[in-house]
Design a protein around this motif. Sequence first.
Motif, mmCIF file in Angstrom:
data_model
loop_
_atom_site.group_PDB
_atom_site.id
_atom_site.type_symbol
_atom_site.label_atom_id
_atom_site.label_comp_id
_atom_site.label_asym_id
_atom_site.label_seq_id
_atom_site.Cartn_x
_atom_site.Cartn_y
_atom_site.Cartn_z
ATOM 1 N N LYS A 267 0.845 -1.207 0.000
ATOM 2 C CA LYS A 267 0.000 0.000 0.000
ATOM 3 C C LYS A 267 0.878 1.254 0.000
ATOM 4 C CE LYS A 267 -1.542 1.674 4.038
ATOM 5 N NZ LYS A 267 -1.344 3.098 4.352
ATOM 6 N N ASN A 268 1.886 1.276 0.895
ATOM 7 C CA ASN A 268 2.684 2.501 1.074
ATOM 8 C C ASN A 268 3.669 2.736 -0.058
ATOM 9 O OD1 ASN A 268 1.240 3.025 3.313
ATOM 10 N ND2 ASN A 268 2.844 2.462 4.769
ATOM 11 N N PHE B 145 1.234 13.565 -1.386
ATOM 12 C CA PHE B 145 2.343 13.182 -2.284
ATOM 13 C C PHE B 145 2.199 13.856 -3.651
ATOM 14 C CE2 PHE B 145 4.283 10.512 0.527
ATOM 15 C CZ PHE B 145 3.662 9.311 0.814
ATOM 16 N N GLU C 225 8.994 19.323 6.432
ATOM 17 C CA GLU C 225 10.171 18.877 5.657
ATOM 18 C C GLU C 225 9.864 18.906 4.160
ATOM 19 O OE1 GLU C 225 12.449 18.860 8.711
ATOM 20 O OE2 GLU C 225 13.253 18.095 6.852
ATOM 21 N N HIS C 226 8.623 18.558 3.817
ATOM 22 C CA HIS C 226 8.229 18.609 2.393
ATOM 23 C C HIS C 226 8.343 20.055 1.912
ATOM 24 C CE1 HIS C 226 5.681 14.745 2.815
ATOM 25 N NE2 HIS C 226 6.041 15.031 4.024
ATOM 26 N N VAL D 87 9.803 9.613 5.334
ATOM 27 C CA VAL D 87 9.518 8.812 4.135
ATOM 28 C C VAL D 87 8.780 9.678 3.113
ATOM 29 C CG1 VAL D 87 8.238 6.825 3.251
ATOM 30 C CG2 VAL D 87 9.442 6.669 5.451
ATOM 31 N N GLY D 88 7.705 10.307 3.547
ATOM 32 C CA GLY D 88 6.891 11.102 2.622
ATOM 33 C C GLY D 88 7.649 12.273 2.044
ATOM 34 N N GLU E 209 13.628 3.559 3.564
ATOM 35 C CA GLU E 209 12.588 2.528 3.452
ATOM 36 C C GLU E 209 12.541 1.885 2.062
ATOM 37 O OE1 GLU E 209 11.404 3.968 7.382
ATOM 38 O OE2 GLU E 209 12.489 4.743 5.662
ATOM 39 N N ASP F 155 5.035 0.624 12.064
ATOM 40 C CA ASP F 155 3.759 0.060 11.606
ATOM 41 C C ASP F 155 3.512 -1.341 12.138
ATOM 42 O OD1 ASP F 155 3.798 1.582 8.274
ATOM 43 O OD2 ASP F 155 3.418 2.378 10.266
ATOM 44 N N LEU G 239 -5.026 2.099 11.585
ATOM 45 C CA LEU G 239 -4.896 0.944 10.697
ATOM 46 C C LEU G 239 -4.178 -0.220 11.353
ATOM 47 C CD1 LEU G 239 -4.434 -0.532 8.019
ATOM 48 C CD2 LEU G 239 -2.893 1.291 7.366
#
Length: 433
Positions: free
Chosen positions: A35-36, A109, A138-139, A180-181, A205, A320, A385
Amino acid sequence: MTVTAAVAPQLMVNPRLEILGGHRLSGELRVSGAKNSALVLMAACLLSTQPLRLRNIPPLTDIAAMGEILGAFGVKVERGADWIELDGAHLTHSTAPYELVNSLRASFFCIGPLLARLGVAKIPLPGGCQIGSRPVIEHVRGLKALGAQVTIDHGVVSAVVPGRGHRLHGGHIHLECPSVGATETLMMAAALADGETVIHNAALEPEVVDLASLLIAMGGKVRGAGTPTITIVGVERLHGADYAVIPDRIEAGTFLLAAAITRSELRVAPLIPDHLGAVLSKLEEAGCSLEADGIGMTIRADRIEALDLRTQPFPGFPTDLQAPFMSLLATASGTSMVVETIFENRLQHVAELQRMGASIRMQGNTAFVEGVARLSGAPVQGTDLRASAAMVLAGLAADGTTSVQGLEFLDRGYADLEGKLNSVGAVIRRVHG
Ligand code: EPZ
């Protein structure tokens, strides 16, 4: 005067899973696509005017939501059983609708590829969720380093690339945390920028490596993914691709834990051991035996020992799987210490496990879990989740019936979890209303 008795409102109980615990499992569990990874690879379609076909796509509600958001930008979306085709030739909008973004954080994203392709993007702030505030600073800092002007106003992140051609330029980015994102957003933004971009302290990752592999398949120039320093040389355009997503390491880890908590032998496939190194090591430390066969892995478990666990960025133990692993430790011999270092509020499953008879003491972001011989079935609630998955695992081992609510979370990350577990001997039924 007639008095009508107040009619008690029909108790509308949310859909739930009723799990009859105590059944050993046997056979093989099939792992779906990640999924990720799939969510960010779908956003990469915005970078090209040619169609992107992604295979091994899991049938999850999050995937459908991302397809809707891409459709709102003008992407043509075609879905198959386990593939999706995304045609970004004619983008019509650069603003994502709030109600869609609010339902799926990962839609953020899109800001990187939209900026790289169109030079403008307006995406509502994804906001926090149950497990934490989920900032995107950070993005934003990274996009500014690539030449974007970014403002946040009334909950909307508005970004624009000034100047002729509205093209981002390369730059040096130092992430304060290996997000990660943010790493993925900036890789996509840099892919079409003018010049070279170096991302320092990048996330390691496997999903980041999967994105790099896709960008390269689209004609991008990316090296160093999977290391703390990723270098991207921008190109004029990216072509389409036909690409298969990696297996979901978190689903695979959840299945291994289903075997461990029921003291069963199961084969889980496909599974890439390097994607789960820390988890496999902890399962062996707990007393499980693991045998890789090149495609999948067979796990055998009888006695489970307590251990200490601390979540870390990859290759450390993944946050997770912290909740699912805690369910196992609640049934181990001895007292374990579990420390959650990634998210500030990802221990809500402790209260639910305590309802099932788990003996857990909390101290800040640390849980001391004293294993008990048997958990007892009870009505419990999944709060995110992975916490929902943790409650399902606990139900498999509990005495009696466990009723797990919070399926809206569970269905975001696990395709037909009860169907898969029932196919190897679990007794679970989904009850609606
Ligand atoms: C991704 O979220 C995953 N989601 C999460 O999986 C996963 O838990 C997380 O990575 C960590 O591995 C997807 O890939 C869609 P981060 P992401 O940015 O990218 C802090 C699941 O259950 N941070 O690496 O949002 C942040 O607060 C989900 O499948 C900043 O401080 O995670 C957190 O503490 C849950 N500033 C830490 O970094 C920022 O600008 C890790 O966040 C960004 C993040």
